[in-house]
Design an enzyme around this catalytic site. Structure first.
Site, PDB file in Angstrom:
ATOM      1  N   ASP A  61      10.516  -5.486 -27.330  1.00  0.00           N
ATOM      2  CA  ASP A  61       9.793  -4.580 -28.225  1.00  0.00           C
ATOM      3  C   ASP A  61       9.684  -3.204 -27.576  1.00  0.00           C
ATOM      4  O   ASP A  61       9.123  -3.070 -26.487  1.00  0.00           O
ATOM      5  CB  ASP A  61       8.402  -5.140 -28.515  1.00  0.00           C
ATOM      6  CG  ASP A  61       7.608  -4.327 -29.506  1.00  0.00           C
ATOM      7  OD1 ASP A  61       8.045  -3.218 -29.896  1.00  0.00           O
ATOM      8  OD2 ASP A  61       6.522  -4.779 -29.897  1.00  0.00           O
ATOM      9  N   CYS A  86      12.331   2.744 -33.229  1.00  0.00           N
ATOM     10  CA  CYS A  86      12.314   1.305 -32.950  1.00  0.00           C
ATOM     11  C   CYS A  86      13.587   0.611 -33.421  1.00  0.00           C
ATOM     12  O   CYS A  86      14.105  -0.281 -32.748  1.00  0.00           O
ATOM     13  CB  CYS A  86      11.089   0.637 -33.553  1.00  0.00           C
ATOM     14  SG  CYS A  86      10.894   0.882 -35.329  1.00  0.00           S
ATOM     15  N   HIS A  90       7.816  -1.964 -38.227  1.00  0.00           N
ATOM     16  CA  HIS A  90       8.300  -1.820 -36.856  1.00  0.00           C
ATOM     17  C   HIS A  90       9.370  -2.866 -36.571  1.00  0.00           C
ATOM     18  O   HIS A  90       9.197  -4.044 -36.888  1.00  0.00           O
ATOM     19  CB  HIS A  90       7.131  -1.984 -35.868  1.00  0.00           C
ATOM     20  CG  HIS A  90       7.540  -1.943 -34.438  1.00  0.00           C
ATOM     21  ND1 HIS A  90       8.127  -0.839 -33.854  1.00  0.00           N
ATOM     22  CD2 HIS A  90       7.460  -2.887 -33.460  1.00  0.00           C
ATOM     23  CE1 HIS A  90       8.391  -1.106 -32.580  1.00  0.00           C
ATOM     24  NE2 HIS A  90       7.994  -2.341 -32.325  1.00  0.00           N
TER      25      HIS A  90
END
Length: 137
Positions: A42, A95, A25
């Site tokens: 994030d 992401c 990620h």
């Protein structure tokens, strides 16, 4: 600090740190030198305190190594976890795009005004930047 003018990171305004969390990620943190703030971004909403503390440790160690003294006003530094107004992804694979867009927007002091709806346009912008060999302004 090899590519930093004068090799002094403490003279920079911002430092961007892409983070590959768990090898699966992408997220990032930004060190705002003049504001004495480290903020985590994030797209899945993780708080990132582990990374924030690590970056604070890095700054302290770097200052001690390069300047020969402790980081001044260490107590004034603020560690900011991911905030609710950070754009979040709505799937399990964008992401990297979100991380690129965080750094793009923040490097230009633009508010993070994008969403999952903009991902295709963002991918095209990233591709053009790569093809041109530099960021698109």
């Amino acid at each position: 600090s090899k590519r930093v003018p004068g090799k002094d990171i403490f003279k920079l305004d911002k430092i961007f740190f892409p983070i590959n969390a768990g090898g699966v990620h992408w997220c990032c943190a930004v060190v705002y030198m003049t504001k004495k703030k480290i903020q985590f971004y994030d797209s899945l909403g993780g708080e990132g305190m582990f990374y924030l503390r690590g970056l604070m440790r890095y700054l302290k160690d770097e200052h001690q190594a390069k300047k020969g003294c402790p980081l001044p006003e260490e107590e004034k530094w603020e560690l900011v976890t991911c905030t609710r107004d950070t754009p979040f992804q709505e799937n399990g694979f964008d992401c990297g795009v979100f991380t690129c867009m965080y750094t793009d927007f923040l490097s230009k002091d633009c508010p993070l005004k994008f969403s999952q709806h903009h991902v295709t346009q963002c991918r095209e912008r990233i591709a053009l930047s790569i093809m041109n060999g530099s960021a698109i302004h």
